[in-house]
Design a protein around this motif. Structure first.
Motif, short mmCIF file in Angstrom:
data_model
loop_
_atom_site.label_atom_id
_atom_site.label_comp_id
_atom_site.label_asym_id
_atom_site.label_seq_id
_atom_site.Cartn_x
_atom_site.Cartn_y
_atom_site.Cartn_z
N VAL A 93 42.65 46.83 41.51
CA VAL A 93 42.45 46.17 40.22
C VAL A 93 42.09 44.70 40.38
CG1 VAL A 93 43.64 45.43 38.11
CG2 VAL A 93 43.87 47.79 38.91
N ARG A 94 42.68 44.00 41.32
CA ARG A 94 42.40 42.58 41.49
C ARG A 94 40.93 42.33 41.89
NH1 ARG A 94 46.02 39.95 44.07
NH2 ARG A 94 47.64 41.54 44.17
N LYS A 95 40.20 43.39 42.29
CA LYS A 95 38.81 43.23 42.72
C LYS A 95 37.80 43.72 41.68
CE LYS A 95 39.84 43.47 47.67
NZ LYS A 95 39.53 44.14 48.96
N LEU A 116 44.72 41.77 32.49
CA LEU A 116 43.94 41.38 33.66
C LEU A 116 43.99 39.87 33.86
CD1 LEU A 116 40.80 43.69 33.45
CD2 LEU A 116 42.73 43.88 35.02
N TRP A 117 43.97 39.12 32.76
CA TRP A 117 44.04 37.67 32.88
C TRP A 117 45.43 37.21 33.30
CZ3 TRP A 117 41.18 33.65 33.65
CH2 TRP A 117 41.73 32.37 33.48
N TYR A 120 46.10 38.68 37.06
CA TYR A 120 45.20 38.35 38.16
C TYR A 120 44.17 37.27 37.83
CZ TYR A 120 46.99 42.57 40.41
OH TYR A 120 47.81 43.52 40.98
N ALA A 121 44.27 36.64 36.65
CA ALA A 121 43.29 35.65 36.21
C ALA A 121 41.87 36.20 36.27
CB ALA A 121 43.41 34.37 37.04
N LEU A 122 41.73 37.47 35.89
CA LEU A 122 40.43 38.14 35.92
C LEU A 122 39.80 38.16 34.54
CD1 LEU A 122 40.95 41.38 38.08
CD2 LEU A 122 39.68 39.32 38.71
N ASP A 166 52.94 50.76 29.97
CA ASP A 166 53.93 50.44 30.99
C ASP A 166 53.71 49.03 31.54
OD1 ASP A 166 56.10 51.15 32.83
OD2 ASP A 166 54.55 51.22 34.37
N ARG A 167 52.45 48.69 31.81
CA ARG A 167 52.15 47.35 32.36
C ARG A 167 52.56 46.25 31.39
NH1 ARG A 167 50.79 46.94 37.93
NH2 ARG A 167 50.28 49.08 38.49
N TRP A 168 52.26 46.43 30.11
CA TRP A 168 52.64 45.43 29.13
C TRP A 168 54.15 45.28 29.05
CZ3 TRP A 168 51.06 41.59 25.93
CH2 TRP A 168 51.96 41.19 24.94
#
Length: 270
Positions: A93-95, A116-117, A120-122, A166-168
Motif C-alpha cells: 500500500v505504501r507504494k 492513505l494520507w 503514509y502521506a500518500l 477496520d483500518r479507520w
C-alpha cells in the motif's frame, strides 16, 4: 407525499425492512414513496430536489450540511471490520501511485484518501472504476471496491487487502459512519424519524429472515450474510458514532476533499 431514497446495497436491507409498506399505508401519518439507487446518485437527487429525504453518504452530508438535517438515529456504521468496503492493492500500500476508485460511494472514496494520507502521506493519482469494469481489469496499482463485489475479491491477485472499516477504527479508535438519513431543510419530517427507527428496529430483530431472503442471489451463505448484518454493521447513530463522524469531517476538510468534490460534482451535473 415524501420522496424517499435508500441505498440499493445489501447493507441497507435491515434499515428499510417493511419501510415501503409502511409509507404506502400512511402508517403513523407519514405518506411517501421509496426508491433505491447508488449512494452517490441518491446524494445528487437530494441536492437537486428530486428527493426530499435520502440515506446518503456521510461526506455528502458534510457538503450540504447548511441545507440538510439528520432525520433519525438510524444509520449505516461499523465498529470494526465492515467487509463490504475494501482497498485491493497489487503492490504494498505504501507504494501505490495509481488508484482506481469505485464510483458507487463518495464517502468510501474520501475514507480511502484520508487513510492513505494519515498512514503514509500518500496522495496517488486516481482514476474511476465504473460499475461495468471488474477490479482485475482496471489499469491501477490498487482498487477501492464497495458493496457486494468487495466481498469476494479474486484470489491470488492482490499483495495487500485493506478492510477500510477496520483500518479507520484502529487508527481513530472510533466507529465509522458510512451513511445516515438526511432531509432537505424545509421538508416536513414530522413523525418520519419514528417510522425510520421502527423499520431499523424490526429489521435488526429479523436479521436471520433477511439473510435467508438475500444470501443466495448474492452468492453468500445465510450464515455469512447474517454475520455481515449482525457483526460487521452497526445501525445506530450514537454519541461515539457522532464523534467518529466529526473526526472524519475534520480530516476531509483538512485535505480539501469536501470543497473539491463539491465543485467536481457540480461540474459533472451541468
Amino acid at each position: 407525499m415524501l420522496r424517499i431514497g435508500a441505498v440499493s446495497y445489501l447493507n441497507t436491507k435491515p434499515l428499510i425492512y417493511g419501510l415501503r409498506e409502511r409509507l404506502e399505508s400512511n402508517q403513523s401519518g407519514v405518506c411517501g414513496q421509496l426508491s433505491l439507487n447508488l449512494p452517490s446518485r441518491l446524494a445528487t437527487q437530494l441536492r437537486v430536489g428530486e428527493l426530499d429525504v435520502a440515506l446518503i453518504p456521510s461526506v455528502e452530508y458534510f457538503r450540504g450540511q447548511s441545507d440538510y438535517q439528520i432525520v433519525s438515529d438510524a444509520a449505516i456504521a461499523c465498529r470494526g471490520p465492515v467487509w463490504s468496503v475494501r482497498l485491493l492493492s497489487r503492490v504494498p500500500v505504501r507504494k501505490i501511485k495509481r488508484l482506481a476508485l469505485d464510483e458507487g460511494s463518495r464517502t468510501s472514496v474520501a475514507l480511502t484518501k484520508v487513510l492513505l494520507w494519515e498512514m503514509y502521506a500518500l496522495r496517488p493519482e486516481t482514476v474511476p472504476l465504473t460499475m461495468e469494469q471488474t477490479p482485475e481489469a482496471v489499469d491501477a496499482d490498487a482498487v477501492l471496491v464497495i458493496g457486494d463485489r468487495a466481498m469476494h475479491p479474486e484470489p491470488g491477485v492482490y499483495s495487500e487487502i485493506w478492510d477500510l472499516g477496520d483500518r479507520w477504527c484502529r487508527w481513530s479508535e472510533l466507529p465509522f459512519v458510512f451513511a445516515m438519513w438526511v432531509a432537505r431543510r424545509g421538508v416536513d419530517i414530522d413523525r418520519l424519524a419514528e417510522l425510520l427507527q421502527q423499520s431499523r428496529d424490526e429489521g435488526v430483530a429479523n436479521l436471520e429472515s433477511i439473510a435467508g431472503q438475500y444470501a443466495a442471489p448474492h452468492g453468500l451463505t445465510n450464515e455469512d450474510l447474517h454475520h455481515y448484518f449482525a457483526d460487521n454493521l452497526h445501525y445506530h447513530l450514537g454519541p461515539r458514532e457522532q464523534s467518529g463522524l466529526e473526526l472524519f469531517r475534520s480530516r476531509c476538510s483538512h485535505l480539501g476533499l469536501i470543497a473539491d468534490e463539491t465543485t467536481a460534482a457540480g461540474a459533472e451535473n451541468e
